[in-house]
Write a protein that holds these residues in place. Structure first.
Motif, PDB file in Angstrom:
ATOM      1  N   ARG A  45       0.837  -1.191   0.000  1.00  0.00           N
ATOM      2  CA  ARG A  45       0.000   0.000   0.000  1.00  0.00           C
ATOM      3  C   ARG A  45       0.880   1.252   0.000  1.00  0.00           C
ATOM      4  N   LYS A  82      -1.742 -12.847  -2.379  1.00  0.00           N
ATOM      5  CA  LYS A  82      -1.370 -12.299  -1.062  1.00  0.00           C
ATOM      6  C   LYS A  82      -0.033 -12.858  -0.558  1.00  0.00           C
ATOM      7  N   THR A 135      -0.016  -8.322   2.580  1.00  0.00           N
ATOM      8  CA  THR A 135      -1.312  -8.993   2.702  1.00  0.00           C
ATOM      9  C   THR A 135      -2.502  -8.039   2.745  1.00  0.00           C
ATOM     10  N   ASP A 136      -2.266  -6.769   3.135  1.00  0.00           N
ATOM     11  CA  ASP A 136      -3.377  -5.823   3.209  1.00  0.00           C
ATOM     12  C   ASP A 136      -3.499  -4.971   1.948  1.00  0.00           C
ATOM     13  N   THR A 183      -4.432  -3.559  -1.722  1.00  0.00           N
ATOM     14  CA  THR A 183      -5.625  -3.564  -2.558  1.00  0.00           C
ATOM     15  C   THR A 183      -5.345  -4.359  -3.828  1.00  0.00           C
ATOM     16  N   ASN A 189      -9.875  -6.006  -0.655  1.00  0.00           N
ATOM     17  CA  ASN A 189      -9.320  -4.891   0.135  1.00  0.00           C
ATOM     18  C   ASN A 189      -9.451  -3.558  -0.591  1.00  0.00           C
TER      19      ASN A 189
END
Length: 256
Positions: free
Chosen positions: A86, A103, A108-109, A111, A134
């Protein structure tokens, strides 16, 4: 907004051309990377302000959106060294590579979007499938806007992609198969191959335009041209006698 496209093959090149011709992204905001130079040179000749490179790392540096247009078995090899995170957005065009798999190769977070166009994207007429993970509503709307400039895009859940891919990406081959067979019948009836192809292409285009209207349904449109005792109903019945509908359903189920 800066967009990096990794891979300048059939799909990556088509997406690059579509974005460069569109109204949302400027040529100079696009960077395309590819290991060899031939395809990059052709892109550069068409769009001189577009950036090209042989380095994936260079391409993604400063990119807001990274479009991954490589073969599924190359995904891990390409993504892991890039260490994407991100606020970058990853758009994967690699068919069959799930969000869960992606992922493992990025934060892992992050988008993520899975995007599945069909080959008509080269003509700006793709049916493009999009699934999000996400992602905010604004991020999702942006992807739909970008790919709507290259045809028509639709948002689906990831679990729906397999069936939808059979209808669209595989389905375009089934449409061509029908055209090929109908052309053969036309040639047997005395038409030149190119004449038959042109007639069929325009007929399909017209049928598509009718079906894209919200109140259209195939059964209703068939009824409009199948007059009692007419030639069309005889042909439609012959298709059914020979298992046409069943063959189409089996073909799509075999592609899941």
């Amino acid at each position: 907004m800066r967009i990096a496209i990794i891979g300048a093959g059939n799909m990556g090149g088509a997406i690059a051309r579509g974005l460069a011709k569109g109204s949302f992204i400027k040529e100079e905001e696009l960077t395309v990377s590819n290991p060899s130079n031939g395809k990059l040179e052709r892109l550069k000749a068409e769009f001189p302000r577009l950036h090209t490179t042989n380095s994936n790392q260079e391409a993604v540096m400063g990119a807001d959106i990274v479009i991954l247009a490589v073969k599924p078995w190359k995904v891990e090899e390409v993504l892991v060294p890039l260490q994407l995170h991100r606020p970058q957005i990853l758009v994967s065009v690699a068919a069959g590579v799930t969000f869960e798999a992606l992922k493992h190769y990025v934060a892992t977070d992050m988008t993520l979007f899975r995007v599945i166009p069909n080959t008509a994207i080269a003509e700006g007429a793709s049916m493009t499938l999009i699934a999000a993970c996400n992602a905010t509503t604004e991020q999702t709307d942006l992807q739909l806007l970008l790919f709507n400039e290259m045809g028509l895009s639709i948002l689906l859940e990831e679990k729906q992609l397999s069936c939808a891919t059979a209808l669209t990406s595989c389905g375009i081959a089934y449409v061509f198969k029908y055209v090929q067979a109908a052309m053969q019948a036309g040639v047997e009836g005395g038409l030149r191959p190119k004449e038959a192809q042109r007639m069929l292409a325009q007929t399909l285009k017209g049928a598509a335009e009718i079906l894209l209207k919200e109140d259209a349904h195939p059964s209703v449109e068939i009824d409009k041209v199948t007059t009692p005792g007419g030639i069309t109903i005889k042909g439609v019945n012959e298709l059914e006698h020979n298992g046409f509908s069943s063959a189409v359903i089996k073909a799509i189920k075999a592609s899941l």
